[in-house]
Design an enzyme around this catalytic site. Structure first.
Site, PDB file in Angstrom:
ATOM      1  CB  SER A   8      -0.732  -0.396   1.038  1.00  0.00           C
ATOM      2  OG  SER A   8      -1.412   1.398   0.945  1.00  0.00           O
ATOM      3  CG  HIS A  33      -4.550  -1.400  -0.943  1.00  0.00           C
ATOM      4  ND1 HIS A  33      -4.992  -2.556  -1.875  1.00  0.00           N
ATOM      5  CD2 HIS A  33      -4.676  -0.866  -0.083  1.00  0.00           C
ATOM      6  CE1 HIS A  33      -6.541  -2.170  -0.718  1.00  0.00           C
ATOM      7  NE2 HIS A  33      -5.462  -1.390   0.572  1.00  0.00           N
ATOM      8  CG  ASP A  35      -5.377   1.942   1.430  1.00  0.00           C
ATOM      9  OD1 ASP A  35      -5.770   1.661   1.586  1.00  0.00           O
ATOM     10  OD2 ASP A  35      -3.978   1.803   1.640  1.00  0.00           O
ATOM     11  CG  MET A  37      -8.237   6.897   3.442  1.00  0.00           C
ATOM     12  SD  MET A  37      -7.007   7.151   4.885  1.00  0.00           S
ATOM     13  CE  MET A  37      -6.274   5.613   4.353  1.00  0.00           C
ATOM     14  CG  HIS A  66      -9.399  -0.299   0.288  1.00  0.00           C
ATOM     15  ND1 HIS A  66      -8.797  -0.160   1.874  1.00  0.00           N
ATOM     16  CD2 HIS A  66     -10.429  -0.379   0.916  1.00  0.00           C
ATOM     17  CE1 HIS A  66      -9.592  -0.575   2.784  1.00  0.00           C
ATOM     18  NE2 HIS A  66     -10.827  -0.219   2.126  1.00  0.00           N
ATOM     19  CG  MET A  68     -11.272   3.254   3.620  1.00  0.00           C
ATOM     20  SD  MET A  68      -9.894   3.370   4.222  1.00  0.00           S
ATOM     21  CE  MET A  68      -8.854   3.098   2.851  1.00  0.00           C
ATOM     22  CG  MET A 143     -11.386  -2.957   6.203  1.00  0.00           C
ATOM     23  SD  MET A 143      -9.769  -3.012   5.297  1.00  0.00           S
ATOM     24  CE  MET A 143      -8.460  -1.520   6.328  1.00  0.00           C
ATOM     25  N   GLY A 148      -8.751   3.561   8.264  1.00  0.00           N
ATOM     26  CA  GLY A 148      -8.393   5.252   8.342  1.00  0.00           C
ATOM     27  C   GLY A 148      -6.777   5.850   8.226  1.00  0.00           C
ATOM     28  N   GLY A 151       0.154   1.413  10.100  1.00  0.00           N
ATOM     29  CA  GLY A 151       0.618   1.509  11.237  1.00  0.00           C
ATOM     30  C   GLY A 151       0.427   0.758  12.701  1.00  0.00           C
ATOM     31  CG  ASP A 181      -6.093  -3.124   4.127  1.00  0.00           C
ATOM     32  OD1 ASP A 181      -4.534  -2.733   4.447  1.00  0.00           O
ATOM     33  OD2 ASP A 181      -6.864  -2.149   3.041  1.00  0.00           O
ATOM     34  N   GLY A 183      -2.110  -4.269   9.391  1.00  0.00           N
ATOM     35  CA  GLY A 183      -1.231  -4.804  10.483  1.00  0.00           C
ATOM     36  C   GLY A 183      -0.554  -5.985   9.585  1.00  0.00           C
ATOM     37  N   GLY A 203       1.654  -1.686   4.510  1.00  0.00           N
ATOM     38  CA  GLY A 203       2.198  -0.118   3.684  1.00  0.00           C
ATOM     39  C   GLY A 203       3.138  -0.190   4.320  1.00  0.00           C
TER      40      GLY A 203
HETATM   41  C1  DX5 Z   1      -6.552   1.163   6.414  1.00  0.00           C
HETATM   42  C2  DX5 Z   1      -5.749   1.236   4.675  1.00  0.00           C
HETATM   43  C3  DX5 Z   1      -4.825  -0.152   4.386  1.00  0.00           C
HETATM   44  C4  DX5 Z   1      -3.311   0.363   5.591  1.00  0.00           C
HETATM   45  C5  DX5 Z   1      -2.274  -0.521   5.508  1.00  0.00           C
HETATM   46  O1  DX5 Z   1      -7.239   2.481   6.693  1.00  0.00           O
HETATM   47  O2  DX5 Z   1      -6.600  -0.041   4.250  1.00  0.00           O
HETATM   48  O3  DX5 Z   1      -3.970  -0.694   3.250  1.00  0.00           O
HETATM   49  O4  DX5 Z   1      -1.961   0.845   4.215  1.00  0.00           O
HETATM   50  O5  DX5 Z   1      -1.368  -0.052   6.644  1.00  0.00           O
HETATM   51  P1  DX5 Z   1      -0.365  -1.166   6.931  1.00  0.00           P
HETATM   52  O6  DX5 Z   1       0.402  -2.378   6.287  1.00  0.00           O
HETATM   53  O7  DX5 Z   1       0.640  -0.050   7.822  1.00  0.00           O
HETATM   54  O8  DX5 Z   1      -1.798  -1.649   8.362  1.00  0.00           O
HETATM   55 ZN    ZN Z   2      -6.063  -0.878   2.441  1.00  0.00          ZN
END
Ligand code: DX5
Ligand code: ZN
Length: 229
Positions: A8, A33, A35, A37, A66, A68, A143, A148, A151, A181, A183, A203
């Protein structure tokens, strides 16, 4: 089952996005990926179709997009035109009375446009919400954090949704891909794959690593070892 890695770019260095993507592409990333938002559906704001379009010109890898965002149907054409390969939207983005009609219209349009049809599922949403759609989607994004922010720590209970989802989609004669997606890192990848996921979105584990290429490789090894068990 082969495991696919989807870095991501949320955690990438946007001052040099092109080379960040080239690096993970060289390392064997399978998808990118993206994201999106809107500071409304989630409490953070990232980027829109312009960046997706730029990424589409930077890489031939699939753009796993993705959304959101509230009103994903309103922005659908813009993301299709921007070169999204798969679009995952949240059913939670719609008020209940309108959900069925609006989600159905999105899925029909994605089919027509030849774009992968994905639905993303928040941690507190049961997979039963997906039941009516299982015969007409290509992808589910589970998820494992509240969307949002990157990390965050993977919420393990969310992985329990995967076996049922796999079983129910097979029962209606559909083979879907299941992404996880939030952690995902070297420590959690094996459990994610054991639960039945086939796409690992990561990510921070990739782009916050001093060596993103090595990080992609380590994720793949952790995931493939689990898949081979
Ligand atoms: C969270 C995103 C994820 C995010 C994952 O809202 O949808 O795609 O980038 O990031 P890590 O891998 O750092 O948890
Ligand atoms: Zn995502």
């Amino acid at each position: 089952m082969s495991i696919r890695i989807a870095p991501s770019i949320l955690a990438a260095d946007f001052t040099r996005l092109g080379s960040e993507i080239a690096r993970v592409e060289d390392a064997g990333a399978d998808l990118i990926h993206l994201d999106v938002m809107d500071a409304h559906f989630v409490p953070n704001l990232t980027f829109g179709p312009m960046v997706v379009e730029a990424v589409s010109r930077m890489t031939a890898l699939p753009r796993d997009t993705h959304l959101m965002i509230t009103d994903p149907d309103r922005y659908l054409e813009a993301f299709i035109d921007a070169g999204a390969t798969t679009l995952s939207f949240h059913l939670e983005a719609f008020p209940e009375p309108e959900r069925e009609e609006r989600a159905a219209a999105i899925l029909t349009r994605l089919s027509e446009a030849g774009v992968g049809r994905g639905i993303a599922v928040n941690p507190d949403t049961p997979v039963s919400l997906l039941e009516p759609w299982l015969d007409r989607i290509d992808h589910v994004l589970i998820m494992t954090v509240h969307p949002g922010f990157g990390g965050q720590v993977l919420i393990r209970e969310c992985l329990e949704k995967i076996p049922a989802l796999r079983q129910e989609s097979e029962a209606v004669g559909n083979t879907i891909t299941i992404g996880v997606d939030g952690g995902v890192n070297e420590e959690t990848a094996a459990d994610v794959v054991d639960a039945g996921a086939d796409i690992l979105v990561a990510g921070s584990a990739v782009f916050r690593s001093p060596d993103p290429a090595a990080a992609v490789e380590r994720l793949r090894r952790a995931g493939s070892a689990a898949a081979g068990r």
